[in-house]
Design an enzyme around this catalytic site. Structure first.
Site, PDB file in Angstrom:
ATOM      1  N   SER A  84       0.839  -1.211   0.000  1.00 10.66           N
ATOM      2  CA  SER A  84       0.000   0.000   0.000  1.00 10.66           C
ATOM      3  C   SER A  84       0.872   1.258   0.000  1.00 10.66           C
ATOM      4  CB  SER A  84      -0.974   0.001   1.178  1.00 10.66           C
ATOM      5  OG  SER A  84      -0.288   0.160   2.411  1.00 10.66           O
TER       6      SER A  84
ATOM      7  N   LEU B   7      11.230  -7.013   4.148  1.00  7.58           N
ATOM      8  CA  LEU B   7      11.535  -7.664   5.430  1.00  7.58           C
ATOM      9  C   LEU B   7      12.935  -8.249   5.536  1.00  7.58           C
ATOM     10  CD1 LEU B   7       8.111  -9.412   6.162  1.00  7.58           C
ATOM     11  CD2 LEU B   7       8.928  -7.147   6.839  1.00  7.58           C
TER      12      LEU B   7
ATOM     13  N   LEU C  29      17.248  -8.045   5.369  1.00  4.99           N
ATOM     14  CA  LEU C  29      18.396  -7.135   5.485  1.00  4.99           C
ATOM     15  C   LEU C  29      18.920  -6.848   4.078  1.00  4.99           C
ATOM     16  CD1 LEU C  29      20.663  -8.392   8.414  1.00  4.99           C
ATOM     17  CD2 LEU C  29      19.547  -6.176   8.167  1.00  4.99           C
TER      18      LEU C  29
ATOM     19  N   HIS D 133       9.738   2.689   9.118  1.00  2.00           N
ATOM     20  CA  HIS D 133       9.432   1.723  10.171  1.00  2.00           C
ATOM     21  C   HIS D 133       8.178   2.204  10.905  1.00  2.00           C
ATOM     22  CE1 HIS D 133      10.260  -1.515  12.952  1.00  2.00           C
ATOM     23  NE2 HIS D 133      10.036  -0.687  13.948  1.00  2.00           N
TER      24      HIS D 133
ATOM     25  N   ASP E 201      17.060  -1.392  10.859  1.00  2.00           N
ATOM     26  CA  ASP E 201      16.463  -0.230  11.552  1.00  2.00           C
ATOM     27  C   ASP E 201      17.453   0.595  12.372  1.00  2.00           C
ATOM     28  OD1 ASP E 201      13.708  -2.418  12.350  1.00  2.00           O
ATOM     29  OD2 ASP E 201      14.058  -1.183  10.572  1.00  2.00           O
TER      30      ASP E 201
ATOM     31  N   GLU F   5       2.020   7.163   7.514  1.00  2.20           N
ATOM     32  CA  GLU F   5       2.903   6.724   6.418  1.00  2.20           C
ATOM     33  C   GLU F   5       2.477   7.334   5.100  1.00  2.20           C
ATOM     34  OE1 GLU F   5       2.336   2.533   6.748  1.00  2.20           O
ATOM     35  OE2 GLU F   5       3.857   2.329   8.300  1.00  2.20           O
TER      36      GLU F   5
HETATM   37  C1  GRF Z   1       4.218  -0.511   6.785  1.00  2.00           C
HETATM   38  O1  GRF Z   1       3.554  -0.425   8.046  1.00  2.00           O
HETATM   39  C2  GRF Z   1       5.639  -0.020   6.920  1.00  2.00           C
HETATM   40  O2  GRF Z   1       5.831   0.946   7.930  1.00  2.00           O
HETATM   41  C3  GRF Z   1       6.381  -1.269   7.312  1.00  2.00           C
HETATM   42  O3  GRF Z   1       5.742  -2.327   6.613  1.00  2.00           O
HETATM   43  C4  GRF Z   1       4.390  -1.944   6.345  1.00  2.00           C
HETATM   44  C5  GRF Z   1       4.194  -2.102   4.854  1.00  2.00           C
HETATM   45  O4  GRF Z   1       2.857  -1.992   4.538  1.00  2.00           O
HETATM   46  N1  GRF Z   1       7.778  -1.185   6.977  1.00  2.00           N
HETATM   47  P1  GRF Z   1       2.472  -2.008   2.971  1.00  2.00           P
HETATM   48  O5  GRF Z   1       3.036  -3.292   2.399  1.00  2.00           O
HETATM   49  O6  GRF Z   1       3.105  -0.802   2.345  1.00  2.00           O
HETATM   50  O7  GRF Z   1       0.957  -1.963   2.948  1.00  2.00           O
END
Ligand code: GRF
Length: 188
Positions: free
Chosen positions: A13, A85, A87, A104, A145, A174
């Protein structure tokens, strides 16, 4: 034209939001979306947005230069991690030094590090009794992170908020801030 590659492992998203934000921008564009998950919904979003994609596995990502070569062939200027997800390996952090950022879904340095992603984060924040959460946008290095923080935004949390309600508030931050911060960095 500054060309962005977005890395995502899940829904995407944020990737969609960023791509739409720059859709009519004549200086910045989302050139491609890369993922480590062949079944990630972000691939559906990329198809609908007519954005090129690359799917890679662990061997390709960590033991070959196939992802680096793909990015170089497309003349990518900047890498955005949005729900990615894994590294980032040295060949990418070294070839894109100070050109990779991540978002994050919490106020780092709290609730960061390996395994702290998605609902795990929001459950930890809920259990902590904290009165706020938020987002952290930071530079990426070889450790989860831990890069310097670029921007943070906060949202209040009430005792009645479920982890899902916290996630919703954080996602709103975000979508409101990530594209704008990317634009600020690339136009500075
Ligand atoms: C988001 O909450 C972002 O902060 C984290 O992973 C999530 C990704 O959501 N890193 P999406 O795949 O962009 O919907």
């Amino acid at each position: 034209m500054k060309k962005i590659a977005i890395f995502a492992s899940g829904s995407g998203s944020n990737a969609e939001n960023i791509a739409k934000y720059f859709a009519d921008n004549n200086k910045i564009k989302v050139d491609c979306i890369l993922t480590n998950k062949a079944e990630a919904y972000v691939l559906n979003r990329a198809k609908d947005l007519n954005i090129s994609t690359m799917v890679f596995n662990r061997t390709e990502f960590y033991e070959t230069n196939s992802v680096l070569n793909y990015l170089k062939e497309r003349s990518i200027d900047f890498i955005v991690l949005a729900g990615f997800l894994w590294l980032v390996p040295k060949n990418l952090t070294q070839n894109f030094s100070k050109k990779i950022i991540n978002i994050h879904p919490a106020l780092l340095p709290k609730y960061g590090g390996k395994g702290m992603y998605g609902m795990n984060v929001h459950r930890a924040v809920k259990e902590s009794g904290d009165k706020e959460s938020g987002i952290s946008i930071h530079w990426v290095n070889e450790r989860y992170d831990e890069g310097n923080i670029i921007f943070q935004a906060r949202c209040p949390i009430s005792a009645s908020d479920t982890p899902e309600a916290i996630a919703e508030k954080v996602h709103a931050l975000e979508y409101a801030h990530f594209p704008r911060i990317i634009e600020q960095i690339l136009l500075s």
